[in-house]
Design an enzyme around this catalytic site. Structure first.
Site, PDB file in Angstrom:
ATOM      1  N   ARG A 114      99.376  42.898 107.861  1.00  0.00           N
ATOM      2  CA  ARG A 114      99.948  41.736 108.565  1.00  0.00           C
ATOM      3  C   ARG A 114     101.314  42.104 109.094  1.00  0.00           C
ATOM      4  O   ARG A 114     102.174  42.560 108.346  1.00  0.00           O
ATOM      5  CB  ARG A 114     100.094  40.550 107.601  1.00  0.00           C
ATOM      6  CG  ARG A 114      98.821  39.924 107.214  1.00  0.00           C
ATOM      7  CD  ARG A 114      98.999  38.511 106.723  1.00  0.00           C
ATOM      8  NE  ARG A 114     100.132  38.277 105.844  1.00  0.00           N
ATOM      9  CZ  ARG A 114     100.422  37.099 105.332  1.00  0.00           C
ATOM     10  NH1 ARG A 114      99.680  36.047 105.623  1.00  0.00           N
ATOM     11  NH2 ARG A 114     101.446  36.939 104.538  1.00  0.00           N
ATOM     12  N   THR A 140     105.058  38.195 112.900  1.00  0.00           N
ATOM     13  CA  THR A 140     104.065  37.284 113.500  1.00  0.00           C
ATOM     14  C   THR A 140     102.998  36.844 112.490  1.00  0.00           C
ATOM     15  O   THR A 140     102.282  35.871 112.725  1.00  0.00           O
ATOM     16  CB  THR A 140     103.321  37.987 114.659  1.00  0.00           C
ATOM     17  OG1 THR A 140     102.604  39.103 114.101  1.00  0.00           O
ATOM     18  CG2 THR A 140     104.278  38.482 115.725  1.00  0.00           C
ATOM     19  N   ASP A 160     102.343  39.307  96.602  1.00  0.00           N
ATOM     20  CA  ASP A 160     101.718  40.274  97.510  1.00  0.00           C
ATOM     21  C   ASP A 160     100.731  41.131  96.716  1.00  0.00           C
ATOM     22  O   ASP A 160     101.138  41.954  95.887  1.00  0.00           O
ATOM     23  CB  ASP A 160     102.804  41.151  98.156  1.00  0.00           C
ATOM     24  CG  ASP A 160     102.219  42.029  99.247  1.00  0.00           C
ATOM     25  OD1 ASP A 160     101.252  42.772  98.966  1.00  0.00           O
ATOM     26  OD2 ASP A 160     102.702  41.961 100.387  1.00  0.00           O
ATOM     27  N   ASP A 216     101.045  45.045  96.978  1.00  0.00           N
ATOM     28  CA  ASP A 216     102.221  45.553  96.267  1.00  0.00           C
ATOM     29  C   ASP A 216     102.016  45.500  94.752  1.00  0.00           C
ATOM     30  O   ASP A 216     102.431  46.411  94.035  1.00  0.00           O
ATOM     31  CB  ASP A 216     103.459  44.730  96.638  1.00  0.00           C
ATOM     32  CG  ASP A 216     103.993  45.100  98.017  1.00  0.00           C
ATOM     33  OD1 ASP A 216     103.591  46.160  98.543  1.00  0.00           O
ATOM     34  OD2 ASP A 216     104.807  44.332  98.565  1.00  0.00           O
TER      35      ASP A 216
HETATM   36  C1  PRP Z   1      97.303  40.961 102.651  1.00  0.00           C
HETATM   37  C2  PRP Z   1      95.964  40.661 102.028  1.00  0.00           C
HETATM   38  C3  PRP Z   1      95.113  40.340 103.221  1.00  0.00           C
HETATM   39  C4  PRP Z   1      96.080  39.629 104.132  1.00  0.00           C
HETATM   40  C5  PRP Z   1      95.815  38.145 104.017  1.00  0.00           C
HETATM   41  O1  PRP Z   1      97.334  42.227 103.170  1.00  0.00           O
HETATM   42  O2  PRP Z   1      95.478  41.711 101.258  1.00  0.00           O
HETATM   43  O3  PRP Z   1      94.567  41.469 103.861  1.00  0.00           O
HETATM   44  O4  PRP Z   1      97.395  39.944 103.658  1.00  0.00           O
HETATM   45  O5  PRP Z   1      96.609  37.459 104.902  1.00  0.00           O
HETATM   46  P1  PRP Z   1      96.015  36.656 106.149  1.00  0.00           P
HETATM   47  O6  PRP Z   1      94.880  35.853 105.634  1.00  0.00           O
HETATM   48  O7  PRP Z   1      97.191  35.809 106.563  1.00  0.00           O
HETATM   49  O8  PRP Z   1      95.629  37.634 107.197  1.00  0.00           O
HETATM   50  P2  PRP Z   1      98.649  42.862 103.800  1.00  0.00           P
HETATM   51  O9  PRP Z   1      98.697  42.607 105.256  1.00  0.00           O
HETATM   52  O10 PRP Z   1      99.854  42.447 103.009  1.00  0.00           O
HETATM   53  O11 PRP Z   1      98.387  44.401 103.665  1.00  0.00           O
HETATM   54  P3  PRP Z   1      98.272  45.320 102.350  1.00  0.00           P
HETATM   55  O12 PRP Z   1      96.979  44.928 101.648  1.00  0.00           O
HETATM   56  O13 PRP Z   1      98.211  46.689 102.907  1.00  0.00           O
HETATM   57  O14 PRP Z   1      99.474  45.086 101.483  1.00  0.00           O
HETATM   58  N1  URA Z   2      98.940  38.470 101.377  1.00  0.00           N
HETATM   59  C1  URA Z   2      99.205  38.550 100.058  1.00  0.00           C
HETATM   60  O1  URA Z   2      99.106  39.632  99.458  1.00  0.00           O
HETATM   61  N2  URA Z   2      99.586  37.431  99.436  1.00  0.00           N
HETATM   62  C2  URA Z   2      99.701  36.250 100.043  1.00  0.00           C
HETATM   63  O2  URA Z   2     100.040  35.253  99.396  1.00  0.00           O
HETATM   64  C3  URA Z   2      99.420  36.179 101.421  1.00  0.00           C
HETATM   65  C4  URA Z   2      99.037  37.317 102.063  1.00  0.00           C
END
Ligand code: PRP
Ligand code: URA
Length: 209
Positions: free
Chosen positions: A104, A108, A200, A203
């Site tokens: 994400r 945005t 997150d 993380d």
């Molecule tokens: C997180 C999560 C989803 C997304 C959800 O990933 O694992 O993929 O956010 O958010 P959304 O429904 O608003 O799209 P992130 O983008 O943080 O990436 P990561 O798993 O690499 O940390």
């Molecule tokens: N992605 C995450 O990992 N946690 C949230 O709460 C939203 C998006």
């Protein structure tokens, strides 16, 4: 219309509460996510069709039942979806695994694609798309678009925590895809994080806080 299945089994709810606790470290978080994925996989595969087969037990011939029909594929959305693969694979060891990389954009909150590698016969398989967090729904919708472009017609989406906003977005864009979640939370905050949520997920799994 896509169905929302909230799998509120006491074991899942208990394990999820430990994951939500900010004091829970990465090792426990990862182990619990894997365990919950396996427990949820049990429910998600409940309607797989069976066929009659004849087998020889050590005592006699018998008509038994085995899973029939389409083979399965597990597709995690990177990174956090990776934490749900081992639990599902321990239930379905023959499932193939594809990967979709999305992150994400911090400003945005829109998903950006950076990787996609899927089994060549993905269109013939039942696909279980996995990601622990369904927040705005942008990542899930993009991943589903991508899978459908590759010809997938039988997809289920499995997450751990969903926000109502994300559920609505997926249901509107992909009314044929059922959603399985361990919890439906309250809302998104101004940074598009799920509240109460668990922070997150990527993380917390990989210790990159
Ligand atoms: C997180 C999560 C989803 C997304 C959800 O990933 O694992 O993929 O956010 O958010 P959304 O429904 O608003 O799209 P992130 O983008 O943080 O990436 P990561 O798993 O690499 O940390
Ligand atoms: N992605 C995450 O990992 N946690 C949230 O709460 C939203 C998006």
């Amino acid at each position: 219309m896509s169905e929302l299945h909230v799998i509120d089994h006491p074991l899942i709810t208990h394990k999820l509460s430990i994951m939500r606790n900010e004091k829970t470290g990465s090792k426990d978080f990862r182990e619990l996510l894997e365990e919950i994925a396996m427990l949820m996989g049990y429910e998600l595969t409940r309607d797989l069709p069976l066929k009659d087969v004849t087998i020889d037990t050590p005592l006699t011939k018998m008509k038994a039942k085995m899973i029939s029909g389409k083979k399965l594929a597990i597709v995690p959305i990177l990174r956090a979806g990776l934490g749900m693969v081992d639990g599902l694979q321990s239930l379905i060891p023959v499932a193939k695994v594809g990967h979709i990389g999305l992150y994400r954009d911090p400003t945005t909150h829109l998903p950006v694609e950076y990787y996609c590698k899927l089994p060549p016969d993905i269109s013939e398989r039942i696909v279980i798309l996995v990601d622990p967090m369904l927040a705005t729904g942008g990542s899930a919708v993009d991943a589903l678009n991508l899978l459908k472009k590759k010809g997938c017609a039988h997809i289920r989406f499995m997450c751990l925590v969903a926000a109502p906003e994300g559920v609505a977005k997926v249901q509107e864009a992909h009314p044929d895809v059922d959603i399985y979640t361990a919890a439906l939370d309250d809302h998104l905050n101004e940074h598009a994080y799920i509240v109460p949520g668990l922070g997150d997920a990527g993380d917390r799994i990989f210790g990159t806080l």
